[in-house]
Design a protein around this motif. Sequence first.
Motif, PDB file in Angstrom:
ATOM      1  N   ARG A  32       0.832  -1.210   0.000  1.00  0.00           N
ATOM      2  CA  ARG A  32       0.000   0.000   0.000  1.00  0.00           C
ATOM      3  C   ARG A  32       0.861   1.252   0.000  1.00  0.00           C
ATOM      4  NH1 ARG A  32      -2.840  -2.276   5.361  1.00  0.00           N
ATOM      5  NH2 ARG A  32      -3.592  -4.266   4.526  1.00  0.00           N
ATOM      6  N   GLN A  42       5.216   3.795  -6.405  1.00  0.00           N
ATOM      7  CA  GLN A  42       3.913   4.286  -5.986  1.00  0.00           C
ATOM      8  C   GLN A  42       3.019   4.634  -7.179  1.00  0.00           C
ATOM      9  OE1 GLN A  42       2.847   4.619  -2.489  1.00  0.00           O
ATOM     10  NE2 GLN A  42       0.982   4.526  -3.721  1.00  0.00           N
ATOM     11  N   ARG A  43       3.617   5.156  -8.238  1.00  0.00           N
ATOM     12  CA  ARG A  43       2.821   5.550  -9.402  1.00  0.00           C
ATOM     13  C   ARG A  43       2.256   4.345 -10.157  1.00  0.00           C
ATOM     14  NH1 ARG A  43       6.543   6.118 -14.139  1.00  0.00           N
ATOM     15  NH2 ARG A  43       8.571   5.309 -13.497  1.00  0.00           N
ATOM     16  N   TYR A  44       2.813   3.154  -9.898  1.00  0.00           N
ATOM     17  CA  TYR A  44       2.331   1.957 -10.572  1.00  0.00           C
ATOM     18  C   TYR A  44       1.220   1.243  -9.804  1.00  0.00           C
ATOM     19  CZ  TYR A  44       6.541   2.368 -13.474  1.00  0.00           C
ATOM     20  OH  TYR A  44       7.517   2.806 -14.327  1.00  0.00           O
ATOM     21  N   THR A  64      -2.329   1.423  -7.786  1.00  0.00           N
ATOM     22  CA  THR A  64      -3.529   2.182  -7.449  1.00  0.00           C
ATOM     23  C   THR A  64      -4.037   1.800  -6.065  1.00  0.00           C
ATOM     24  OG1 THR A  64      -4.142   2.271  -9.799  1.00  0.00           O
ATOM     25  CG2 THR A  64      -5.871   2.765  -8.187  1.00  0.00           C
ATOM     26  N   TYR A  65      -4.093   0.497  -5.802  1.00  0.00           N
ATOM     27  CA  TYR A  65      -4.511  -0.001  -4.494  1.00  0.00           C
ATOM     28  C   TYR A  65      -3.587  -1.144  -4.083  1.00  0.00           C
ATOM     29  CZ  TYR A  65      -8.887   2.552  -5.231  1.00  0.00           C
ATOM     30  OH  TYR A  65      -9.812   3.531  -5.467  1.00  0.00           O
ATOM     31  N   SER A  68      -1.889   0.577 -11.823  1.00  0.00           N
ATOM     32  CA  SER A  68      -2.314   1.788 -12.516  1.00  0.00           C
ATOM     33  C   SER A  68      -2.155   1.606 -14.021  1.00  0.00           C
ATOM     34  CB  SER A  68      -1.480   2.979 -12.042  1.00  0.00           C
ATOM     35  OG  SER A  68      -0.130   2.821 -12.459  1.00  0.00           O
ATOM     36  N   TYR A  69      -2.727   2.535 -14.774  1.00  0.00           N
ATOM     37  CA  TYR A  69      -2.569   2.491 -16.228  1.00  0.00           C
ATOM     38  C   TYR A  69      -1.105   2.701 -16.620  1.00  0.00           C
ATOM     39  CZ  TYR A  69      -7.632   2.563 -16.772  1.00  0.00           C
ATOM     40  OH  TYR A  69      -8.961   2.232 -16.735  1.00  0.00           O
ATOM     41  N   GLU A  70      -0.375   3.408 -15.779  1.00  0.00           N
ATOM     42  CA  GLU A  70       1.040   3.643 -16.066  1.00  0.00           C
ATOM     43  C   GLU A  70       1.828   2.340 -16.019  1.00  0.00           C
ATOM     44  OE1 GLU A  70       4.327   7.042 -14.787  1.00  0.00           O
ATOM     45  OE2 GLU A  70       2.371   6.951 -13.801  1.00  0.00           O
TER      46      GLU A  70
END
Length: 321
Positions: free
Chosen positions: A229, A240-242, A244-245, A291-293
């Motif tokens: 998390r 962290q950017r990769y 989402t949850y 994430s979308y990234e």
Amino acid sequence: MTTNPLEPVLFEVKRIIVGQDVLLERMAVAMLAGGHLLVEGVPGLAKTLAVKSLAGAIGGQFQRIQFTPDLVPADLVGTRVYHQHSGEFETTLGPVFTNLLLADEINRAPAKVQSALLEVMQERQVTIGRETFPVPEPFLVMATQNPIESDGTYPLPEAQVDRFMMKVVVGYPSVAEEHAIVQRALYAADRPQVMLSPDDLIRMRASVEQTYVDPSIVDYAVRLVTATRSPESVGQADLQRYLTYGASPRATIALVLGARALAFLRGRDYVLPYDVDELALDVLRHRIVLSYEALADDLGADDLLVRVLRAVPSPDVVLQP
């Protein structure tokens, strides 16, 4: 020290299944820990055969549901049928009322059907109308899904996926294993012999509960899940950017319970950090949301989890009771 009472069951399954040692062990862990298992792999890797063989070696009730786009929730849990001659409703129970349920290609049914399993997987009961019906004990759901086809498939909702204790990814067999598979396919397959009863499995679960879990093991599991998390807390801020949850508290519970069952299978009456490490990817890979990234950079859940898990220090000493 204890012996592994499930060893005869695993040997019986291995008479039919070539390779897949990790899958069979995870299936045994799920049975002993009272969890459910999601098996993912391309077609032809004997996922369904492995579950059916295990069911045959355990005994008890076994049901297979082939998930298709036209299924409705009543096909799984049951429904109330009106009898005109008596003017009363009668409840007809569905195939989930069994000991071992094989949900074959679960991602081929729409979300409303997949969600019909939510209550029974978590609460071990089904509510039909105003009545609640408990399922038999032990109760275990093993689901398979195909990751490579998108036509006619429906991704599992996060709430549904979180009910699965582990997600095991099945790979291709080795060359030697594939030779053995072809050799066995030339002859009629044997039926597995019943090596265990449901009552035996319930007694084994009681023995697993006596396996010692040091507080440092619980702390280690909490730190692993927390790191998914907040990866910056373990020096992985760039991840962290990769994410989402991160994983839910169910992941922490599954890690500890699964590690306890694995220690029991390995013939120990205490849990080691290695037991947690070995199950970490299977317990966590389906519980984090990318994430979308991450998708744009072609990063999968395992890629991120390996980095996060390596950054979390394991306990130095685990005392036996």
